[in-house]
Design an enzyme around this catalytic site. Structure first.
Site, PDB file in Angstrom:
ATOM      1  N   ASN A 107       0.870  -1.176   0.000  1.00 17.14           N
ATOM      2  CA  ASN A 107       0.000   0.000   0.000  1.00 17.14           C
ATOM      3  C   ASN A 107       0.904   1.222   0.000  1.00 17.14           C
ATOM      4  O   ASN A 107       1.507   1.550   1.015  1.00 17.14           O
ATOM      5  CB  ASN A 107      -0.894  -0.043   1.255  1.00 17.14           C
ATOM      6  CG  ASN A 107      -1.749   1.199   1.399  1.00 17.14           C
ATOM      7  OD1 ASN A 107      -1.797   2.042   0.498  1.00 17.14           O
ATOM      8  ND2 ASN A 107      -2.427   1.316   2.533  1.00 17.14           N
ATOM      9  N   LYS A 116       0.141   4.238  -0.195  1.00 14.53           N
ATOM     10  CA  LYS A 116      -0.477   5.418   0.453  1.00 14.53           C
ATOM     11  C   LYS A 116      -0.243   6.660  -0.420  1.00 14.53           C
ATOM     12  O   LYS A 116      -0.364   6.559  -1.630  1.00 14.53           O
ATOM     13  CB  LYS A 116       0.039   5.566   1.888  1.00 14.53           C
ATOM     14  CG  LYS A 116      -0.177   4.269   2.682  1.00 14.53           C
ATOM     15  CD  LYS A 116       0.055   4.398   4.164  1.00 14.53           C
ATOM     16  CE  LYS A 116      -0.194   3.039   4.832  1.00 14.53           C
ATOM     17  NZ  LYS A 116      -0.063   3.105   6.292  1.00 14.53           N
ATOM     18  N   HIS A 174      -9.558   1.015   5.159  1.00 13.93           N
ATOM     19  CA  HIS A 174      -8.259   1.247   5.816  1.00 13.93           C
ATOM     20  C   HIS A 174      -8.479   2.212   6.980  1.00 13.93           C
ATOM     21  O   HIS A 174      -9.283   3.141   6.868  1.00 13.93           O
ATOM     22  CB  HIS A 174      -7.248   1.809   4.815  1.00 13.93           C
ATOM     23  CG  HIS A 174      -5.851   1.773   5.351  1.00 13.93           C
ATOM     24  ND1 HIS A 174      -5.395   2.681   6.284  1.00 13.93           N
ATOM     25  CD2 HIS A 174      -4.826   0.920   5.131  1.00 13.93           C
ATOM     26  CE1 HIS A 174      -4.147   2.384   6.600  1.00 13.93           C
ATOM     27  NE2 HIS A 174      -3.773   1.321   5.918  1.00 13.93           N
ATOM     28  N   GLU A 192      -6.850   4.593   7.963  1.00 11.94           N
ATOM     29  CA  GLU A 192      -6.590   5.995   7.633  1.00 11.94           C
ATOM     30  C   GLU A 192      -7.786   6.615   6.904  1.00 11.94           C
ATOM     31  O   GLU A 192      -7.971   7.833   6.932  1.00 11.94           O
ATOM     32  CB  GLU A 192      -5.293   6.099   6.800  1.00 11.94           C
ATOM     33  CG  GLU A 192      -4.076   5.849   7.683  1.00 11.94           C
ATOM     34  CD  GLU A 192      -2.850   5.308   6.972  1.00 11.94           C
ATOM     35  OE1 GLU A 192      -2.798   5.358   5.725  1.00 11.94           O
ATOM     36  OE2 GLU A 192      -1.936   4.810   7.662  1.00 11.94           O
ATOM     37  N   GLU A 207      -5.210  -5.190  10.593  1.00 11.40           N
ATOM     38  CA  GLU A 207      -4.211  -4.126  10.756  1.00 11.40           C
ATOM     39  C   GLU A 207      -4.469  -3.396  12.072  1.00 11.40           C
ATOM     40  O   GLU A 207      -5.249  -2.428  12.090  1.00 11.40           O
ATOM     41  CB  GLU A 207      -4.325  -3.118   9.607  1.00 11.40           C
ATOM     42  CG  GLU A 207      -3.923  -3.652   8.259  1.00 11.40           C
ATOM     43  CD  GLU A 207      -3.332  -2.558   7.377  1.00 11.40           C
ATOM     44  OE1 GLU A 207      -2.281  -2.814   6.778  1.00 11.40           O
ATOM     45  OE2 GLU A 207      -3.890  -1.454   7.287  1.00 11.40           O
ATOM     46  N   GLY A 249       2.619   2.101  10.889  1.00  2.19           N
ATOM     47  CA  GLY A 249       3.568   3.198  10.744  1.00  2.19           C
ATOM     48  C   GLY A 249       4.279   3.573  12.033  1.00  2.19           C
ATOM     49  O   GLY A 249       4.914   4.624  12.117  1.00  2.19           O
ATOM     50  N   SER A 256       3.567  -2.301  10.266  1.00  7.13           N
ATOM     51  CA  SER A 256       5.028  -2.310  10.430  1.00  7.13           C
ATOM     52  C   SER A 256       5.686  -3.629  10.029  1.00  7.13           C
ATOM     53  O   SER A 256       6.625  -4.079  10.685  1.00  7.13           O
ATOM     54  CB  SER A 256       5.406  -1.932  11.857  1.00  7.13           C
ATOM     55  OG  SER A 256       4.950  -0.631  12.163  1.00  7.13           O
TER      56      SER A 256
HETATM   57  P1  13P Z   1       3.079   0.257   7.690  1.00  2.30           P
HETATM   58  O1  13P Z   1       3.584  -1.021   7.074  1.00  2.30           O
HETATM   59  O2  13P Z   1       3.807   1.463   7.209  1.00  2.30           O
HETATM   60  O3  13P Z   1       2.953   0.158   9.167  1.00  2.30           O
HETATM   61  O4  13P Z   1       1.568   0.447   7.141  1.00  2.30           O
HETATM   62  C1  13P Z   1       0.689  -0.590   7.228  1.00  2.30           C
HETATM   63  C2  13P Z   1      -0.509  -0.247   6.448  1.00  2.30           C
HETATM   64  O5  13P Z   1      -1.257   0.638   6.830  1.00  2.30           O
HETATM   65  C3  13P Z   1      -0.761  -0.976   5.197  1.00  2.30           C
HETATM   66  O6  13P Z   1      -2.033  -0.725   4.724  1.00  2.30           O
END
Ligand code: 13P
Length: 257
Positions: A17, A19, A103, A105, A173, A179, A219
Protein backbone atom coordinates in the site's frame (compact mmCIF):
# COMPACT_ATOMS: atom_id res chain seq x y z
CA UNK A 1 -6.19 -23.08 21.95
CA UNK A 2 -5.51 -24.64 18.54
CA UNK A 3 -9.18 -25.17 17.91
CA UNK A 4 -8.65 -24.71 14.21
CA UNK A 5 -5.90 -26.21 12.09
CA UNK A 6 -3.59 -23.93 10.15
CA UNK A 7 -5.83 -22.63 7.39
CA UNK A 8 -3.18 -20.93 5.36
CA UNK A 9 -3.70 -20.57 1.65
CA UNK A 10 -1.18 -22.39 -0.48
CA UNK A 11 0.25 -19.15 -1.84
CA UNK A 12 0.75 -15.98 0.15
CA UNK A 13 -0.63 -12.61 -0.91
CA UNK A 14 1.72 -9.69 -0.39
CA UNK A 15 0.19 -6.31 -1.13
CA UNK A 16 2.06 -3.02 -1.00
CA UNK A 17 0.00 0.00 0.00
CA UNK A 18 1.92 3.00 -1.28
CA UNK A 19 -0.48 5.42 0.45
CA UNK A 20 0.29 9.03 -0.62
CA UNK A 21 3.62 8.12 -2.24
CA UNK A 22 5.71 8.71 -4.27
CA UNK A 23 5.51 12.33 -5.42
CA UNK A 24 5.08 11.96 -9.17
CA UNK A 25 4.57 9.52 -12.04
CA UNK A 26 8.25 9.34 -12.87
CA UNK A 27 9.14 8.22 -9.36
CA UNK A 28 6.24 5.78 -9.35
CA UNK A 29 7.45 4.23 -12.60
CA UNK A 30 10.99 3.98 -11.27
CA UNK A 31 9.88 2.26 -8.08
CA UNK A 32 7.63 -0.11 -10.01
CA UNK A 33 10.47 -0.97 -12.40
CA UNK A 34 12.81 -1.65 -9.45
CA UNK A 35 10.23 -3.96 -7.92
CA UNK A 36 9.84 -5.83 -11.18
CA UNK A 37 13.60 -6.32 -11.29
CA UNK A 38 13.86 -7.51 -7.69
CA UNK A 39 10.92 -9.91 -7.60
CA UNK A 40 11.74 -13.18 -9.33
CA UNK A 41 9.29 -14.25 -12.03
CA UNK A 42 9.21 -17.63 -10.36
CA UNK A 43 7.85 -16.30 -7.05
CA UNK A 44 5.01 -18.37 -5.67
CA UNK A 45 3.52 -15.38 -3.84
CA UNK A 46 0.75 -13.24 -5.31
CA UNK A 47 2.26 -9.77 -5.37
CA UNK A 48 0.11 -6.64 -5.61
CA UNK A 49 0.99 -2.96 -5.55
CA UNK A 50 -1.61 -0.30 -4.74
CA UNK A 51 -0.35 3.12 -5.89
CA UNK A 52 -2.30 6.38 -5.71
CA UNK A 53 -5.09 6.44 -8.33
CA UNK A 54 -3.32 8.88 -10.65
CA UNK A 55 -0.39 6.53 -11.27
CA UNK A 56 -2.53 3.51 -12.10
CA UNK A 57 -2.96 4.14 -15.86
CA UNK A 58 0.77 4.63 -16.32
CA UNK A 59 1.78 1.60 -14.24
CA UNK A 60 -0.86 -0.52 -15.94
CA UNK A 61 1.17 -0.17 -19.14
CA UNK A 62 4.14 -1.83 -17.51
CA UNK A 63 2.34 -4.22 -15.17
CA UNK A 64 4.06 -7.55 -15.37
CA UNK A 65 2.30 -10.78 -14.68
CA UNK A 66 4.33 -11.05 -11.49
CA UNK A 67 2.98 -7.78 -10.03
CA UNK A 68 -0.78 -7.18 -10.03
CA UNK A 69 -2.30 -3.75 -9.67
CA UNK A 70 -4.30 -2.67 -6.68
CA UNK A 71 -6.05 0.51 -5.56
CA UNK A 72 -6.35 2.09 -2.13
CA UNK A 73 -10.07 2.86 -2.12
CA UNK A 74 -13.17 2.96 -4.30
CA UNK A 75 -16.60 4.53 -4.17
CA UNK A 76 -19.62 2.27 -4.04
CA UNK A 77 -21.42 4.14 -6.81
CA UNK A 78 -20.30 3.46 -10.36
CA UNK A 79 -21.36 6.88 -11.64
CA UNK A 80 -23.23 9.96 -10.60
CA UNK A 81 -23.04 13.13 -8.58
CA UNK A 82 -20.25 12.09 -6.20
CA UNK A 83 -17.53 14.65 -6.64
CA UNK A 84 -13.96 13.45 -6.32
CA UNK A 85 -14.69 9.74 -6.31
CA UNK A 86 -13.53 6.75 -8.38
CA UNK A 87 -15.79 3.82 -9.27
CA UNK A 88 -15.09 0.10 -9.42
CA UNK A 89 -15.71 -0.02 -13.18
CA UNK A 90 -13.02 2.61 -13.75
CA UNK A 91 -10.51 0.60 -11.74
CA UNK A 92 -11.40 -2.61 -13.56
CA UNK A 93 -10.88 -0.84 -16.89
CA UNK A 94 -7.24 -0.21 -16.02
CA UNK A 95 -6.62 -3.77 -14.92
CA UNK A 96 -6.83 -3.26 -11.17
CA UNK A 97 -7.58 -6.56 -9.43
CA UNK A 98 -7.40 -5.85 -5.69
CA UNK A 99 -8.86 -2.87 -3.84
CA UNK A 100 -8.26 -1.87 -0.22
CA UNK A 101 -11.36 -0.72 1.63
CA UNK A 102 -11.90 0.35 5.21
CA UNK A 103 -8.26 1.25 5.82
CA UNK A 104 -8.00 2.86 9.24
CA UNK A 105 -6.59 5.99 7.63
CA UNK A 106 -9.82 6.29 5.61
CA UNK A 107 -12.02 5.34 8.53
CA UNK A 108 -10.31 8.17 10.43
CA UNK A 109 -11.56 10.51 7.68
CA UNK A 110 -15.12 9.37 8.25
CA UNK A 111 -15.57 6.10 6.34
CA UNK A 112 -18.26 4.08 8.09
CA UNK A 113 -18.87 0.34 8.42
CA UNK A 114 -21.94 0.73 6.20
CA UNK A 115 -19.88 2.36 3.47
CA UNK A 116 -17.25 -0.36 3.77
CA UNK A 117 -19.93 -3.00 3.23
CA UNK A 118 -21.34 -1.16 0.20
CA UNK A 119 -17.85 -0.87 -1.28
CA UNK A 120 -17.25 -4.60 -0.82
CA UNK A 121 -20.48 -5.34 -2.69
CA UNK A 122 -19.64 -2.88 -5.48
CA UNK A 123 -16.20 -4.48 -5.97
CA UNK A 124 -17.54 -8.03 -6.01
CA UNK A 125 -20.05 -7.02 -8.67
CA UNK A 126 -17.09 -6.02 -10.84
CA UNK A 127 -15.16 -9.18 -9.95
CA UNK A 128 -12.50 -7.18 -8.11
CA UNK A 129 -11.06 -8.52 -4.86
CA UNK A 130 -11.84 -6.37 -1.82
CA UNK A 131 -9.07 -6.25 0.76
CA UNK A 132 -10.98 -5.11 3.82
CA UNK A 133 -9.01 -3.70 6.74
CA UNK A 134 -10.08 -4.22 10.32
CA UNK A 135 -8.21 -3.56 13.53
CA UNK A 136 -8.37 -2.12 17.00
CA UNK A 137 -7.06 1.29 17.98
CA UNK A 138 -5.58 -0.03 21.21
CA UNK A 139 -5.44 -3.30 23.13
CA UNK A 140 -6.95 -3.43 26.60
CA UNK A 141 -6.08 -6.09 29.12
CA UNK A 142 -9.71 -7.24 29.41
CA UNK A 143 -9.77 -8.09 25.71
CA UNK A 144 -12.61 -5.66 24.89
CA UNK A 145 -10.89 -5.00 21.58
CA UNK A 146 -12.08 -8.40 20.38
CA UNK A 147 -15.66 -7.05 20.49
CA UNK A 148 -14.62 -4.24 18.18
CA UNK A 149 -13.13 -6.73 15.71
CA UNK A 150 -16.28 -8.88 15.88
CA UNK A 151 -18.46 -5.83 15.18
CA UNK A 152 -16.32 -4.83 12.20
CA UNK A 153 -16.53 -8.37 10.81
CA UNK A 154 -20.30 -8.48 11.24
CA UNK A 155 -20.69 -5.13 9.46
CA UNK A 156 -18.42 -5.89 6.54
CA UNK A 157 -20.06 -9.25 5.81
CA UNK A 158 -23.67 -7.97 6.04
CA UNK A 159 -25.67 -9.37 3.12
CA UNK A 160 -22.76 -11.30 1.60
CA UNK A 161 -23.43 -14.85 0.45
CA UNK A 162 -20.95 -17.54 1.51
CA UNK A 163 -19.59 -17.58 -2.03
CA UNK A 164 -19.06 -13.82 -1.97
CA UNK A 165 -17.38 -13.93 1.41
CA UNK A 166 -14.82 -16.40 0.14
CA UNK A 167 -13.73 -13.83 -2.45
CA UNK A 168 -12.96 -11.22 0.19
CA UNK A 169 -9.52 -10.76 1.73
CA UNK A 170 -9.52 -9.58 5.33
CA UNK A 171 -6.50 -7.59 6.46
CA UNK A 172 -5.97 -7.43 10.20
CA UNK A 173 -4.21 -4.13 10.76
CA UNK A 174 -4.05 -3.10 14.41
CA UNK A 175 -3.98 0.69 14.28
CA UNK A 176 -1.33 0.93 16.99
CA UNK A 177 1.05 -1.02 14.74
CA UNK A 178 0.58 1.06 11.59
CA UNK A 179 3.57 3.20 10.74
CA UNK A 180 4.75 3.09 14.35
CA UNK A 181 7.46 0.46 14.05
CA UNK A 182 5.54 -1.48 16.70
CA UNK A 183 4.37 -4.85 15.43
CA UNK A 184 1.94 -7.31 16.83
CA UNK A 185 3.80 -10.41 17.96
CA UNK A 186 3.34 -13.63 16.03
CA UNK A 187 1.31 -14.82 19.03
CA UNK A 188 -0.99 -11.77 18.91
CA UNK A 189 -1.50 -12.38 15.21
CA UNK A 190 -2.20 -16.08 15.64
CA UNK A 191 -4.71 -15.36 18.37
CA UNK A 192 -6.47 -12.86 16.12
CA UNK A 193 -6.48 -15.29 13.20
CA UNK A 194 -8.27 -17.84 15.38
CA UNK A 195 -10.68 -15.20 16.65
CA UNK A 196 -11.55 -14.01 13.13
CA UNK A 197 -12.16 -17.57 11.93
CA UNK A 198 -14.33 -18.35 14.93
CA UNK A 199 -16.34 -15.13 14.46
CA UNK A 200 -16.86 -15.87 10.76
CA UNK A 201 -17.83 -19.42 11.70
CA UNK A 202 -20.63 -18.03 13.86
CA UNK A 203 -21.81 -15.82 10.99
CA UNK A 204 -21.47 -18.49 8.26
CA UNK A 205 -20.10 -21.94 8.83
CA UNK A 206 -16.64 -23.23 9.53
CA UNK A 207 -16.09 -24.56 6.01
CA UNK A 208 -16.74 -21.08 4.60
CA UNK A 209 -14.81 -19.23 7.32
CA UNK A 210 -11.71 -21.32 6.73
CA UNK A 211 -11.59 -20.34 3.07
CA UNK A 212 -11.37 -16.60 3.67
CA UNK A 213 -7.89 -15.25 3.13
CA UNK A 214 -6.56 -13.39 6.15
CA UNK A 215 -3.50 -11.19 5.94
CA UNK A 216 -1.65 -9.02 8.46
CA UNK A 217 -0.53 -5.39 8.20
CA UNK A 218 1.29 -3.06 10.59
CA UNK A 219 5.03 -2.31 10.43
CA UNK A 220 5.83 -5.45 8.46
CA UNK A 221 9.44 -5.49 7.35
CA UNK A 222 12.18 -7.84 6.32
CA UNK A 223 13.18 -8.46 9.94
CA UNK A 224 9.77 -9.59 11.26
CA UNK A 225 8.01 -10.98 8.18
CA UNK A 226 9.21 -14.56 8.43
CA UNK A 227 8.31 -14.96 12.08
CA UNK A 228 4.83 -13.44 11.74
CA UNK A 229 4.16 -15.38 8.56
CA UNK A 230 5.25 -18.74 9.89
CA UNK A 231 3.67 -18.49 13.32
CA UNK A 232 0.89 -15.94 12.88
CA UNK A 233 -1.30 -18.21 10.76
CA UNK A 234 -2.07 -15.47 8.21
CA UNK A 235 -1.86 -15.97 4.45
CA UNK A 236 0.08 -12.85 3.60
CA UNK A 237 0.74 -9.21 4.35
CA UNK A 238 -0.45 -5.70 3.66
CA UNK A 239 2.72 -3.64 3.68
CA UNK A 240 2.92 0.14 3.98
CA UNK A 241 6.28 1.87 4.46
CA UNK A 242 8.42 -1.13 3.52
CA UNK A 243 6.67 -1.44 0.15
CA UNK A 244 8.30 1.83 -0.91
CA UNK A 245 11.75 0.25 -0.78
CA UNK A 246 12.17 -2.33 -3.51
CA UNK A 247 14.77 -4.39 -1.62
CA UNK A 248 12.67 -4.51 1.58
CA UNK A 249 9.51 -5.43 -0.28
CA UNK A 250 11.30 -8.15 -2.23
CA UNK A 251 12.75 -9.53 1.03
CA UNK A 252 9.26 -9.69 2.57
CA UNK A 253 8.05 -11.60 -0.47
CA UNK A 254 10.96 -13.98 -0.14
CA UNK A 255 10.04 -14.60 3.51
CA UNK A 256 6.62 -15.94 2.57
CA UNK A 257 7.66 -18.21 -0.28
P1 13P B 1 3.08 0.26 7.69
O1 13P B 1 3.58 -1.02 7.07
O2 13P B 1 3.81 1.46 7.21
O3 13P B 1 2.95 0.16 9.17
O4 13P B 1 1.57 0.45 7.14
C1 13P B 1 0.69 -0.59 7.23
C2 13P B 1 -0.51 -0.25 6.45
O5 13P B 1 -1.26 0.64 6.83
C3 13P B 1 -0.76 -0.98 5.20
O6 13P B 1 -2.03 -0.73 4.72
Amino acid sequence: MLQFPDMKHAHALVMGNWKLNPGNTLEAKTLFAELKKKIPKTTTAKVVVAPPFLFIPELAKGAASVIKLGAQDVHYEERGAVTGEIGAGMLAFFGVEYVIVGHSERRALGETDTQVNKKVQALLKRKLTPVVCIGERLRDSQGQFFNHIAAQLKALTEGLTPLQLQKVVIAYEPIWAIGTGETATAENVKEMQLFIVSTLTKLYERKVAEKVRLIYGGSVKESNAKDIYEQGGMSGFLVGGASLEAAQFAAIIKAVE
